[in-house]
Design a protein around this motif. Structure first.
Motif, PDB file in Angstrom:
ATOM      1  N   PHE A  97       4.331   0.713  -3.661  1.00 20.72           N
ATOM      2  CA  PHE A  97       3.623   1.585  -2.711  1.00 20.72           C
ATOM      3  C   PHE A  97       2.338   0.936  -2.201  1.00 20.72           C
ATOM      4  O   PHE A  97       1.992   1.062  -1.014  1.00 20.72           O
ATOM      5  CB  PHE A  97       3.325   2.936  -3.358  1.00 20.72           C
ATOM      6  CG  PHE A  97       4.523   3.839  -3.430  1.00 20.72           C
ATOM      7  CD1 PHE A  97       4.968   4.534  -2.315  1.00 20.72           C
ATOM      8  CD2 PHE A  97       5.233   3.973  -4.617  1.00 20.72           C
ATOM      9  CE1 PHE A  97       6.082   5.355  -2.376  1.00 20.72           C
ATOM     10  CE2 PHE A  97       6.344   4.789  -4.689  1.00 20.72           C
ATOM     11  CZ  PHE A  97       6.776   5.491  -3.573  1.00 20.72           C
ATOM     12  N   GLY A  98       1.621   0.241  -3.081  1.00 16.12           N
ATOM     13  CA  GLY A  98       0.422  -0.459  -2.637  1.00 16.12           C
ATOM     14  C   GLY A  98       0.739  -1.571  -1.651  1.00 16.12           C
ATOM     15  O   GLY A  98       0.034  -1.749  -0.654  1.00 16.12           O
ATOM     16  N   GLY A  99       1.812  -2.333  -1.939  1.00 14.33           N
ATOM     17  CA  GLY A  99       2.201  -3.413  -1.034  1.00 14.33           C
ATOM     18  C   GLY A  99       2.616  -2.906   0.330  1.00 14.33           C
ATOM     19  O   GLY A  99       2.241  -3.470   1.362  1.00 14.33           O
ATOM     20  N   ILE A 100       3.398  -1.815   0.354  1.00 14.47           N
ATOM     21  CA  ILE A 100       3.835  -1.248   1.632  1.00 14.47           C
ATOM     22  C   ILE A 100       2.643  -0.745   2.439  1.00 14.47           C
ATOM     23  O   ILE A 100       2.520  -1.016   3.644  1.00 14.47           O
ATOM     24  CB  ILE A 100       4.846  -0.110   1.392  1.00 14.47           C
ATOM     25  CG1 ILE A 100       6.159  -0.673   0.826  1.00 14.47           C
ATOM     26  CG2 ILE A 100       5.115   0.658   2.691  1.00 14.47           C
ATOM     27  CD1 ILE A 100       7.150   0.386   0.409  1.00 14.47           C
ATOM     28  N   LEU A 101       1.768   0.007   1.764  1.00 10.52           N
ATOM     29  CA  LEU A 101       0.633   0.592   2.483  1.00 10.52           C
ATOM     30  C   LEU A 101      -0.339  -0.474   2.966  1.00 10.52           C
ATOM     31  O   LEU A 101      -0.818  -0.411   4.106  1.00 10.52           O
ATOM     32  CB  LEU A 101      -0.084   1.594   1.579  1.00 10.52           C
ATOM     33  CG  LEU A 101      -1.183   2.427   2.250  1.00 10.52           C
ATOM     34  CD1 LEU A 101      -0.616   3.245   3.398  1.00 10.52           C
ATOM     35  CD2 LEU A 101      -1.865   3.340   1.239  1.00 10.52           C
ATOM     36  N   TRP A 102      -0.622  -1.464   2.107  1.00 15.76           N
ATOM     37  CA  TRP A 102      -1.595  -2.491   2.502  1.00 15.76           C
ATOM     38  C   TRP A 102      -1.017  -3.441   3.551  1.00 15.76           C
ATOM     39  O   TRP A 102      -1.589  -3.595   4.638  1.00 15.76           O
ATOM     40  CB  TRP A 102      -2.048  -3.296   1.282  1.00 15.76           C
ATOM     41  CG  TRP A 102      -2.938  -4.441   1.661  1.00 15.76           C
ATOM     42  CD1 TRP A 102      -4.247  -4.376   2.051  1.00 15.76           C
ATOM     43  CD2 TRP A 102      -2.573  -5.829   1.738  1.00 15.76           C
ATOM     44  NE1 TRP A 102      -4.719  -5.633   2.357  1.00 15.76           N
ATOM     45  CE2 TRP A 102      -3.721  -6.540   2.166  1.00 15.76           C
ATOM     46  CE3 TRP A 102      -1.403  -6.522   1.472  1.00 15.76           C
ATOM     47  CZ2 TRP A 102      -3.709  -7.920   2.341  1.00 15.76           C
ATOM     48  CZ3 TRP A 102      -1.393  -7.896   1.640  1.00 15.76           C
ATOM     49  CH2 TRP A 102      -2.535  -8.583   2.079  1.00 15.76           C
ATOM     50  N   ALA A 103       0.107  -4.080   3.229  1.00 11.02           N
ATOM     51  CA  ALA A 103       0.662  -5.091   4.129  1.00 11.02           C
ATOM     52  C   ALA A 103       1.200  -4.459   5.413  1.00 11.02           C
ATOM     53  O   ALA A 103       0.860  -4.877   6.525  1.00 11.02           O
ATOM     54  CB  ALA A 103       1.762  -5.875   3.420  1.00 11.02           C
TER      55      ALA A 103
END
Length: 224
Positions: free
Chosen positions: A147-153
């Protein structure tokens, strides 16, 4: 040469691979300018149709998630001696103070440190390896990582792309407004100067006339 200028010289496929690779290496614990590469590429996508922002966002997200997962595996296997070796190799990033700060964040926030760590440059490098070193359960790490990767990137790509599109449209509009404003200012200045010139000419004509018409009065002779 600026990063964005250099990116304009390489094919779109190379940009996708470069973004995924740099972000992946940064996520597994190697200090690299992943965010700068991503922002520059997203801006390039907003200005040139060759770079697809959707593909760019997918590559950036994949690099972030995979890189973090590899970093987690390395940290879990290497343990604290790994942090000591990284501290000797990269003292600026993996110094004792930085590691202590990251550990406090993990102890306080747990999996949220992995999630929000995506948005902090220093924690983005630490998140994967440190989560492994601290033996965080993988399922917790995986949820926060994905979820962090999707939201950030993905989010960074989308925001920068649309900001670039809007900015370019505004700049084009501003160029026309600037041209109209320049023409209006030029016309106004010309009219003002012309009006002042007429007034100055009228004053110059009036001054000689005033001097010639002012004749001395004749005195009548006295009579008895």
């Amino acid at each position: 040469m600026h990063i964005q200028e250099w990116l304009e010289t390489v094919p779109a496929v190379s940009i996708y691979l470069l973004v995924g690779l740099v972000i992946g290496l940064e996520s597994l614990g190697i200090p690299l300018p992943g965010e700068i590469i991503l922002v520059s590429s997203a801006l390039l996508a907003s200005q040139h149709g060759e770079v697809d922002p959707l593909v760019l966002g997918i590559c950036a997200t994949a690099g972030a998630i995979i890189g973090d997962s590899i970093g987690y595996a390395i940290g879990r296997k290497g343990g604290r001696p790994l942090l000591a070796r990284l501290g000797k190799r990269f003292p600026k990033h993996f110094g004792e103070q930085n590691i202590a700060m990251a550990e406090r964040s993990f102890e306080k926030w747990g999996m949220w440190a992995v999630f929000f760590g995506r948005f902090v440059a220093l924690l983005r490098i630490f998140a994967g390896p440190l989560a492994g070193v601290l033996q965080m359960p993988y399922w917790k790490f995986l949820i926060a990582n994905v979820f962090g990767g999707i939201l950030w990137a993905g989010g960074t790509t989308a925001v920068i792309y649309y900001v670039g599109v809007v900015a370019e449209a505004w700049l084009k509009r501003f160029s026309w407004l600037g041209l109209v404003a320049a023409v209006l200012i030029g016309i106004t200045s010309m009219l003002v100067l012309k009006n002042r010139a007429k007034k100055a000419a009228a004053r110059a004509e009036a001054e000689p006339d005033a001097g010639t018409t002012a004749a001395p009065a004749q005195v009548a002779p006295a009579t008895d």
